[in-house]
Design an enzyme around this catalytic site. Structure first.
Site, PDB file in Angstrom:
ATOM      1  N   GLY A  23       0.832  -1.202   0.000  1.00  0.00           N
ATOM      2  CA  GLY A  23       0.000   0.000   0.000  1.00  0.00           C
ATOM      3  C   GLY A  23       0.859   1.241   0.000  1.00  0.00           C
ATOM      4  O   GLY A  23       0.560   2.244   0.665  1.00  0.00           O
ATOM      5  N   GLY A  26      -0.297   4.957  -0.115  1.00  0.00           N
ATOM      6  CA  GLY A  26      -1.354   5.359   0.805  1.00  0.00           C
ATOM      7  C   GLY A  26      -0.858   6.229   1.938  1.00  0.00           C
ATOM      8  O   GLY A  26       0.346   6.426   2.133  1.00  0.00           O
ATOM      9  N   ILE A  28      -0.897   5.876   5.339  1.00  0.00           N
ATOM     10  CA  ILE A  28      -0.095   5.284   6.403  1.00  0.00           C
ATOM     11  C   ILE A  28       1.319   5.004   5.905  1.00  0.00           C
ATOM     12  O   ILE A  28       2.305   5.336   6.565  1.00  0.00           O
ATOM     13  CB  ILE A  28      -0.754   4.003   6.943  1.00  0.00           C
ATOM     14  N   ASP A  54       2.545  -1.504  -4.544  1.00  0.00           N
ATOM     15  CA  ASP A  54       1.186  -0.988  -4.702  1.00  0.00           C
ATOM     16  C   ASP A  54       0.597  -1.554  -5.993  1.00  0.00           C
ATOM     17  O   ASP A  54       1.312  -2.173  -6.805  1.00  0.00           O
ATOM     18  CB  ASP A  54       1.144   0.541  -4.687  1.00  0.00           C
ATOM     19  N   ARG A 110     -19.232  -4.971   7.818  1.00  0.00           N
ATOM     20  CA  ARG A 110     -17.923  -5.470   8.243  1.00  0.00           C
ATOM     21  C   ARG A 110     -17.614  -6.814   7.583  1.00  0.00           C
ATOM     22  O   ARG A 110     -16.464  -7.090   7.223  1.00  0.00           O
ATOM     23  CB  ARG A 110     -17.879  -5.595   9.766  1.00  0.00           C
ATOM     24  N   GLY A 142      -3.172  -3.270   7.787  1.00  0.00           N
ATOM     25  CA  GLY A 142      -4.440  -3.052   7.087  1.00  0.00           C
ATOM     26  C   GLY A 142      -5.572  -3.791   7.763  1.00  0.00           C
ATOM     27  O   GLY A 142      -5.448  -4.975   8.108  1.00  0.00           O
ATOM     28  N   ASP A 171      -3.582   0.981  19.731  1.00  0.00           N
ATOM     29  CA  ASP A 171      -4.509   1.011  20.866  1.00  0.00           C
ATOM     30  C   ASP A 171      -3.743   1.141  22.185  1.00  0.00           C
ATOM     31  O   ASP A 171      -4.163   1.863  23.093  1.00  0.00           O
ATOM     32  CB  ASP A 171      -5.361  -0.256  20.871  1.00  0.00           C
ATOM     33  N   ARG A 174      -2.633   4.694  22.456  1.00  0.00           N
ATOM     34  CA  ARG A 174      -3.778   5.543  22.790  1.00  0.00           C
ATOM     35  C   ARG A 174      -4.110   5.423  24.277  1.00  0.00           C
ATOM     36  O   ARG A 174      -4.448   6.418  24.933  1.00  0.00           O
ATOM     37  CB  ARG A 174      -4.975   5.147  21.927  1.00  0.00           C
ATOM     38  N   HIS A 199      -8.408  -5.646  17.300  1.00  0.00           N
ATOM     39  CA  HIS A 199      -8.292  -4.210  17.002  1.00  0.00           C
ATOM     40  C   HIS A 199      -9.630  -3.757  16.438  1.00  0.00           C
ATOM     41  O   HIS A 199      -9.843  -3.668  15.235  1.00  0.00           O
ATOM     42  CB  HIS A 199      -7.167  -3.961  16.007  1.00  0.00           C
TER      43      HIS A 199
END
Length: 341
Positions: A23, A26, A28, A54, A110, A142, A171, A174, A199
């Site tokens: 990726g 992108g 990130i 990519d 989802r 991802g 997480d 955070r 996650h």
């Protein structure tokens, strides 16, 4: 495909290692690649070969990213390879950041996201199995990361299971931030935070064992704040960031990915960190069945992670863990046809 060599501006003390980032054009990856190139991942004496993937229609954008990496004149960047060919990108890879995945679109369930990204990670696992170093360290970034890592792992049978991980370090970070703010303390003074499970909003950021400057402080943390504010804020932080900036978290995700792999490779200095790893390794410990990629508190030493064992779980903790286990079991069931037995 295009390949470029970067000029060496300092003595290369080690042989270069090959770092895959998927990726590559992108958000990130855009943050992640420059952190890797600067030495934040493996240190200032470890040269790297960046192998960036990519999709075919993203190659022009990827070329622009490579141009910027070159313009950074990073002394540690030995070589850059950018391509849409798996056999080129995964060749002899030592580390793999699996960032590339389809984002969840408006109205998408989802389950749809699981299926579409699962099909991507089948191919990723097969490519790693065929082309990568058999000791490659793999991090799924991802989403949905836990189940994507499980799918990739199952499709790479020649690579040890313990080499496949998924990122819950974001997480964890955070949680550190929220608790540091609550305590008016530096995050470096806080220890023994644990993030259990998936996650997703079912994750369980756990303060049962937390320390401040080495002293246990759980009894000094208000239960109402812990259960009604801290846990929901950490669980929903990604959604809050999307609402604020109209885009998902990218720089903080890239930073967490660097933290995850750096500690795994170099060591966490005795600190607990949260990593989603194969539950098969732990024989049902903490009530987690085998066959999942599940986040646990671990300590990293000498290129390996070790489960923090012997923790006593009360009813509150057990119930929280059960919720996130059940979600992961449902995710696994939804993509059962993509998981190689």
């Amino acid at each position: 495909m295009f390949k470029v060599l970067s000029r060496a501006f300092s003595q290369q003390l080690k042989d270069p290692v090959r770092v895959v980032v998927t990726g590559g054009s992108g958000q990130i990856a855009y943050s992640l690649l420059f952190r890797i190139a600067s030495g934040s991942l493996l240190g200032e004496n470890q040269p790297v070969i960046l192998q960036i993937y990519d999709l075919p229609h993203m190659q022009a954008a990827l070329r622009g990213v490579v141009m910027e990496l070159l313009d950074g004149a990073f002394p540690l960047v030995h070589e850059i390879v950018a391509s849409d060919l798996p056999e080129t990108i995964y060749a002899n890879a030592d580390y793999a950041f699996l960032v590339g995945a389809k984002p969840r679109g408006p109205g998408m369930e989802r389950g749809d996201l699981l299926k579409q990204n699962g099909e991507i990670f089948v191919k990723v696992g097969q490519a790693l199995d065929k082309y990568a170093n058999k000791n490659v360290k793999v991090l799924a970034v991802g989403n949905p990361v836990n189940t994507n890592a499980l799918i990739a792992m199952s499709n790479a049978p020649s690579i040890p299971k313990e080499n496949f991980t998924a990122m819950t370090r974001l997480d964890h970070n955070r949680a550190l931030c929220q608790l540091g703010t609550y305590l008016n303390a530096k995050v470096t003074d806080i220890g023994n935070i644990a993030v259990w499970g998936n996650h997703s909003p079912t994750m369980f950021p756990d303060l049962s064992y937390v320390t401040l400057n080495g002293d246990k402080i759980r009894g000094k943390i208000d239960n109402t704040w812990y259960e009604k504010e801290f846990i929901p804020v950490v669980q929903q932080r990604g959604t809050a960031i999307i609402a604020a900036r109209k885009a998902s978290s990218a720089a903080s995700a890239a930073s967490a990915a660097v933290d995850h792999v750096r500690d795994w490779a170099i060591g966490s200095n005795g600190n607990w960190v949260s990593m989603a790893v194969p539950s098969d390794l732990y024989n049902g410990e903490y009530g987690v069945p085998p066959g999942l990629i599940f986040s646990y508190p671990v300590v990293c030493v000498n290129g390996a992670y070790q489960l923090v064992k012997g923790l006593k779980l009360d009813e509150f903790q057990q119930n929280k863990i059960k919720v996130t286990v059940n979600e992961l079991l449902k995710e696994k069931e939804a993509v059962a046809d993509l998981i190689r037995k």
